[in-house]
Scaffold this motif. Structure first.
Motif, PDB file in Angstrom:
ATOM      1  N   GLU A  36      46.990  38.277  46.527  1.00  0.00           N
ATOM      2  CA  GLU A  36      46.546  38.952  45.404  1.00  0.00           C
ATOM      3  C   GLU A  36      45.314  39.953  45.795  1.00  0.00           C
ATOM      4  O   GLU A  36      45.102  40.989  45.199  1.00  0.00           O
ATOM      5  CB  GLU A  36      46.082  37.959  44.023  1.00  0.00           C
ATOM      6  N   MET A  37      44.507  39.395  46.721  1.00  0.00           N
ATOM      7  CA  MET A  37      43.127  40.257  47.153  1.00  0.00           C
ATOM      8  C   MET A  37      43.704  41.276  47.799  1.00  0.00           C
ATOM      9  O   MET A  37      43.182  42.536  47.762  1.00  0.00           O
ATOM     10  CB  MET A  37      42.552  39.234  48.059  1.00  0.00           C
ATOM     11  N   TRP A  38      44.820  41.067  48.645  1.00  0.00           N
ATOM     12  CA  TRP A  38      45.245  42.391  49.384  1.00  0.00           C
ATOM     13  C   TRP A  38      45.938  43.509  48.591  1.00  0.00           C
ATOM     14  O   TRP A  38      45.948  44.569  48.683  1.00  0.00           O
ATOM     15  CB  TRP A  38      46.317  42.005  50.553  1.00  0.00           C
ATOM     16  N   VAL A  39      46.713  43.106  47.345  1.00  0.00           N
ATOM     17  CA  VAL A  39      47.272  43.691  46.352  1.00  0.00           C
ATOM     18  C   VAL A  39      46.192  44.724  45.586  1.00  0.00           C
ATOM     19  O   VAL A  39      46.143  45.898  45.433  1.00  0.00           O
ATOM     20  CB  VAL A  39      48.247  43.130  45.456  1.00  0.00           C
ATOM     21  N   ARG A  40      45.022  43.899  45.307  1.00  0.00           N
ATOM     22  CA  ARG A  40      44.016  44.528  44.810  1.00  0.00           C
ATOM     23  C   ARG A  40      43.229  45.686  45.717  1.00  0.00           C
ATOM     24  O   ARG A  40      42.902  46.816  45.096  1.00  0.00           O
ATOM     25  CB  ARG A  40      42.837  43.562  44.128  1.00  0.00           C
ATOM     26  N   ARG A  41      43.095  45.282  46.833  1.00  0.00           N
ATOM     27  CA  ARG A  41      42.605  46.327  47.900  1.00  0.00           C
ATOM     28  C   ARG A  41      43.672  47.297  47.971  1.00  0.00           C
ATOM     29  O   ARG A  41      43.283  48.886  48.009  1.00  0.00           O
ATOM     30  CB  ARG A  41      42.541  45.570  49.269  1.00  0.00           C
ATOM     31  N   ALA A  42      45.077  47.256  48.027  1.00  0.00           N
ATOM     32  CA  ALA A  42      45.764  48.401  47.730  1.00  0.00           C
ATOM     33  C   ALA A  42      45.701  49.342  46.611  1.00  0.00           C
ATOM     34  O   ALA A  42      45.740  50.342  46.578  1.00  0.00           O
ATOM     35  CB  ALA A  42      47.415  47.832  47.934  1.00  0.00           C
ATOM     36  N   LEU A  43      45.402  48.698  45.676  1.00  0.00           N
ATOM     37  CA  LEU A  43      45.198  49.304  44.392  1.00  0.00           C
ATOM     38  C   LEU A  43      43.784  50.504  44.489  1.00  0.00           C
ATOM     39  O   LEU A  43      43.841  51.403  44.207  1.00  0.00           O
ATOM     40  CB  LEU A  43      44.850  48.588  43.000  1.00  0.00           C
TER      41      LEU A  43
END
Length: 194
Positions: A36-43
């Motif tokens: 989830e942290m990496w998805v947020r970083r991708a966003l």
């Protein structure tokens, strides 16, 4: 290999899933929270017009279940693989003495599961869903089958390929996924979870 491919492209940020460190006793909850942290970083990158290339062991099912995943403009997954005898030899050579035979067998089992999960979402989802972080949204894909066009993981077998050829293949895959997104043909583009 992923870093070399990213270096050839514009508007892409390359990160390794474990680059912030893996705590002692890391478990599924930790891995799911990090996904989830990496998805947020991708966003964050997406807001700046930059793609994120994330290297690591994030299976498609975990990425899709991450709470923020539907906010991404697109998701594409590539499984960079190698056959088991070569994987065993590389693990033994890369960090001589670090991995005992039991640990190497565990790596091989995880790799086999990844291959089967990449081909079919109904293959042993319990490996990632059991005892999971409560925020994960598994229902987004757990009813899918191997024929679902959204369930697509590119398999790149590097067994008998030189690194330069593998880098070229990763670069080509990234370019193809970008083109598919631009043409609204990427199966996991915004709206896939609706």
């Amino acid at each position: 290999m992923a870093y070399a491919a990213a270096d050839r492209l514009a508007q892409i940020a390359m990160h390794d899933f474990d680059e912030l460190g893996v705590p002692e006793g890391a478990d599924r909850h930790w891995r799911h929270r990090m996904t989830e942290m990496w998805v947020r970083r991708a966003l964050e990158y997406q807001d700046r017009g930059i793609d994120l290339l994330l290297s690591g062991q994030s299976p498609l099912g975990e990425v899709l279940a991450a709470p923020s995943a539907p906010l991404l403009d697109g998701i594409a997954v590539c499984l960079v693989d190698v056959d088991d005898p070569v994987r065993r030899a590389r693990l033994a050579e890369r960090d001589a003495g670090r991995w005992d035979s039991q640990a190497i067998d565990a790596f091989l089992g995880w790799a086999e599961w990844h291959r089967k999960h990449a081909a079919d979402p109904s293959h042993r989802p319990d490996v990632i869903t059991d005892d999971s972080w409560p925020e994960m949204v598994w229902r987004r894909w757990t009813g899918w089958n191997a024929g679902d066009v959204r369930w697509r993981t590119q398999l790149l077998d590097t067994t008998d390929r030189p690194v330069t050829e593998s880098v070229e293949q990763v670069e080509q895959w990234i370019t193809e996924q970008r083109n598919a997104l631009q043409a609204s043909q990427l199966p996991l583009r915004r709206g896939w979870a609706s």
